[in-house]
Scaffold this active site. Sequence first.
Site, PDB file in Angstrom:
ATOM      1  N   LYS A 139     -29.152  -9.386  -0.421  1.00 57.04           N
ATOM      2  CA  LYS A 139     -27.902  -9.716  -1.142  1.00 57.04           C
ATOM      3  C   LYS A 139     -28.126 -10.632  -2.349  1.00 57.04           C
ATOM      4  CE  LYS A 139     -24.881  -7.664   1.658  1.00 57.04           C
ATOM      5  NZ  LYS A 139     -25.160  -7.905   3.054  1.00 57.04           N
ATOM      6  N   GLU A 197     -16.298 -12.017  -0.909  1.00 57.74           N
ATOM      7  CA  GLU A 197     -15.967 -11.674   0.464  1.00 57.74           C
ATOM      8  C   GLU A 197     -17.269 -11.642   1.235  1.00 57.74           C
ATOM      9  OE1 GLU A 197     -16.780  -9.562  -1.811  1.00 57.74           O
ATOM     10  OE2 GLU A 197     -18.252  -8.370  -0.688  1.00 57.74           O
ATOM     11  N   SER A 205     -33.861  -4.759   5.265  1.00 58.05           N
ATOM     12  CA  SER A 205     -32.951  -5.423   4.323  1.00 58.05           C
ATOM     13  C   SER A 205     -32.761  -6.912   4.573  1.00 58.05           C
ATOM     14  CB  SER A 205     -31.594  -4.721   4.344  1.00 58.05           C
ATOM     15  OG  SER A 205     -31.100  -4.614   5.666  1.00 58.05           O
TER      16      SER A 205
HETATM   17  C1  LIG Z   1     -24.937  -6.999   4.131  1.00 55.43           C
HETATM   18  C2  LIG Z   1     -26.148  -6.438   4.740  1.00 55.43           C
HETATM   19  C3  LIG Z   1     -26.315  -5.049   4.892  1.00 55.43           C
HETATM   20  C4  LIG Z   1     -25.248  -4.044   4.554  1.00 55.43           C
HETATM   21  O1  LIG Z   1     -24.876  -4.006   3.223  1.00 55.43           O
HETATM   22  P1  LIG Z   1     -25.366  -2.899   2.213  1.00 55.43           P
HETATM   23  O2  LIG Z   1     -24.589  -3.182   0.983  1.00 55.43           O
HETATM   24  O3  LIG Z   1     -25.070  -1.569   2.803  1.00 55.43           O
HETATM   25  O4  LIG Z   1     -26.821  -3.095   2.017  1.00 55.43           O
HETATM   26  C5  LIG Z   1     -27.513  -4.576   5.397  1.00 55.43           C
HETATM   27  N1  LIG Z   1     -28.486  -5.425   5.775  1.00 55.43           N
HETATM   28  C6  LIG Z   1     -28.355  -6.763   5.663  1.00 55.43           C
HETATM   29  C7  LIG Z   1     -29.472  -7.630   6.119  1.00 55.43           C
HETATM   30  C8  LIG Z   1     -27.180  -7.311   5.151  1.00 55.43           C
HETATM   31  O5  LIG Z   1     -27.056  -8.636   5.051  1.00 55.43           O
END
Ligand SMILES: *Cc1c(COP(=O)(O)O)cnc(C)c1O
Length: 404
Positions: free
Chosen positions: A94, A116, A384
């Site tokens: 993020k 948000e 992610s």
């Molecule tokens: C917020 C988040 C997501 C989901 O959001 P996307 O916009 O689909 O990437 C996925 N993995 C993590 C670690 C997150 O914090």
Amino acid sequence: MISEIESQPDARGYFGRYGGMFVPETLMTPLRDLSEEYEKAKRDPAFHQTLQGLLKDYVGRPTPLYFAEGLTRELGGAKIYLKREDLLHTGAHKINNAIGQILLAQRMGKKRVIAETGAGQHGVATATVAAKFGCECVIYMGEVDMKRQSLNVARMKFLGAQVVPVTAGQKTLKEAVNEAMRDWVTNIRTTHYILGTAYGSHPYPAMVRDFQRVIGDEARRQILEKENGQLPKQVVACVGGGSNAIGIFTAFLGDKETGLIGVEAGGRSLEPGEHASRFHGGSLGVLQGTRSYVLQDEHGQIMNTHSISAGLDYAAVGPEHAWLRETGRAEYVYATDDEALAAFRRLAQVEGILPALESSHAVAHAIKIAPAMPASEILLVNLSGRGDKDVKQAAEFVGMDLLG
Ligand SMILES: *Cc1c(COP(=O)(O)O)cnc(C)c1O
């Protein structure tokens, strides 16, 4: 076809029939201003230089591309590589987008930012960049999410942000987005809305994608180097709004031999209200600024959603994913709560890496498909984020005894 995909969205913000600007009249001017400023920034070498510097020294890029040797050996199929976005400052992808957008806010002279948040990762990323740039920061978060992610609430507060609990409806992300939009309409002159995913009205889906595409640009370079010019057979990423997935997919769009797989939250089951898999139960609709796949009933009322991971628990999906699915360039599957939790535990035990529960959905799908792939093929998984925020919830879920 590929060049057509790469030139998306069109001037009105459409990816095929998805996307657009479905907002109240009062938001059209600020959104157009934002588009214009972003187009200017894209052409400004000084903007890129500042962004690159921050991504390197503040955010911690490039992130490693790690060969998961233990998991690969256990599964006995494709070579699994993990793109380690979990190692970034604040613990998830993020921050790539938050840092880009705070630079735009600076250019527009806006000293107040709002956002948000679901799992709290985007709230933490926004509070972080706001602290760094001396901006006032307000984060809207559903009351239910605040309870399940109290650690991230504390982080935001220490970073100087005001966290506003949202008590409407299901008290999760969708309601938090509504409140953020309400704030933005009211405070448009002073405030920039740092939207956290590849969703919402144009220009957000394209802009967030562009700030996240560094993930795939790096990963593609890294895999070619490590594997002597071989590309991955499949690229797998979890899909909430869709930003980490589009961030890793974009670099591979032109590589026709490379499959792209998005993994949604299958929750407890595919019964209505029990999951957040928009492509397995959703239909074409408009929600919060854009046209895409939405979980809705026959009257267009938004359905309740459920996922073990707050970050995937949202009723709609980014418009570019709907488009990539329609063109056949990407496919979308789901992993259930139980599968994600099993993947969370397995990666921890085999690789010594605690993935975020969101990312665990991508790992779960890799675990499903890797054994049937030949050992000569490569499976690239976008990790992610890290799982520190989720350990308490996961421990409760599996009934772990923390005292014995
Ligand atoms: C917020 C988040 C997501 C989901 O959001 P996307 O916009 O689909 O990437 C996925 N993995 C993590 C670690 C997150 O914090």
